[in-house]
Motif scaffolding. Sequence first.
Motif, PDB file in Angstrom:
ATOM      1  N   THR A   1      -0.831  32.258  27.813  1.00  0.00           N
ATOM      2  CA  THR A   1      -0.182  32.819  29.125  1.00  0.00           C
ATOM      3  C   THR A   1       1.334  33.233  28.917  1.00  0.00           C
TER       4      THR A   1
ATOM      5  N   LEU B   1       1.585  33.111  33.414  1.00  0.00           N
ATOM      6  CA  LEU B   1       0.830  33.871  33.839  1.00  0.00           C
ATOM      7  C   LEU B   1      -0.588  34.251  32.796  1.00  0.00           C
TER       8      LEU B   1
ATOM      9  N   ARG C   1      -6.367  37.345  33.034  1.00  0.00           N
ATOM     10  CA  ARG C   1      -6.475  37.468  34.363  1.00  0.00           C
ATOM     11  C   ARG C   1      -5.301  38.219  35.176  1.00  0.00           C
ATOM     12  N   GLU C   2      -4.256  38.337  34.488  1.00  0.00           N
ATOM     13  CA  GLU C   2      -3.303  38.586  35.273  1.00  0.00           C
ATOM     14  C   GLU C   2      -2.318  39.833  34.550  1.00  0.00           C
TER      15      GLU C   2
ATOM     16  N   ARG D   1       0.754  41.539  36.221  1.00  0.00           N
ATOM     17  CA  ARG D   1       1.980  40.719  36.712  1.00  0.00           C
ATOM     18  C   ARG D   1       2.605  40.382  35.256  1.00  0.00           C
TER      19      ARG D   1
END
Length: 260
Positions: free
Chosen positions: A62, A66, A70-71, A74
């Motif tokens: 992360t 985030l 998956r993101e 962003r």
Amino acid sequence: MTFAIQVEGLVKTYGDVRALDGLDLAARPGTVLGVLGPNGAGKTTSVRILATLAQADAGRATVCGLDVAREPRRVREVISVTGQFAGLDDQLSGKENLVFIARLLGASRKQARDRADELLERFELTDAASRAAETFSGGMRRRLDLAASLMRTPQVLFLDEPTNGLDPASRNQLWEVVGELVDAGTTVLLTTQYLEEADRLADDLVIIDGGRSIATGSPSELKRSMGAADLDEVFLSLTGRSVTVDTGKSEDDNELETVG
């Protein structure tokens, strides 16, 4: 604690090569995390995954809370990254390269030009601003690439061996810029083979070998725990190898693009 960067059990293979083998690391907000390791340890591979340029086979990572898998879109909004090789358009001038990147990031023409001028001056490239990037020396290209990664102020900045090929004066310039960014709240993950650089800039260090973390702590903590006078001794004791600066690619590391 909420970490700006957190990696848990990251695994990545390239064919028969296991570049990452359960890597763990974490960076506190507004600090510099130095990542040290011999060639082939997986430093650039970990940066590629954190920068959403590659996907891990297992584990979780992360950035600013985030999930990078998956993101990714962003994540890209809050980071910048500069790799070992300049991601420039050789046909554009130094200033045009910077303005182009700024415009892609949504800056107005005036904002883009003003920021480009500011960074060209900061990295002592003003006199070469109108020259095509293909005419730049290696050191000039590195400085321009670093300027490109700072066309916006990121929450997290990944610097993958950023001072390879730079002269001492340019290296000191970069160190000053990193200090200014961290003072303003940016988190920096720095991979480097210059142990002096790690000792000077890093609040925390993680030493990796074989795709795994083998030691973590501040530079002073690691030296004290190993009874070592400097990081060279720490590195040699932990890996059985000394650090040799290599401006080429590592065996398992791939060229990074510039993101941000």
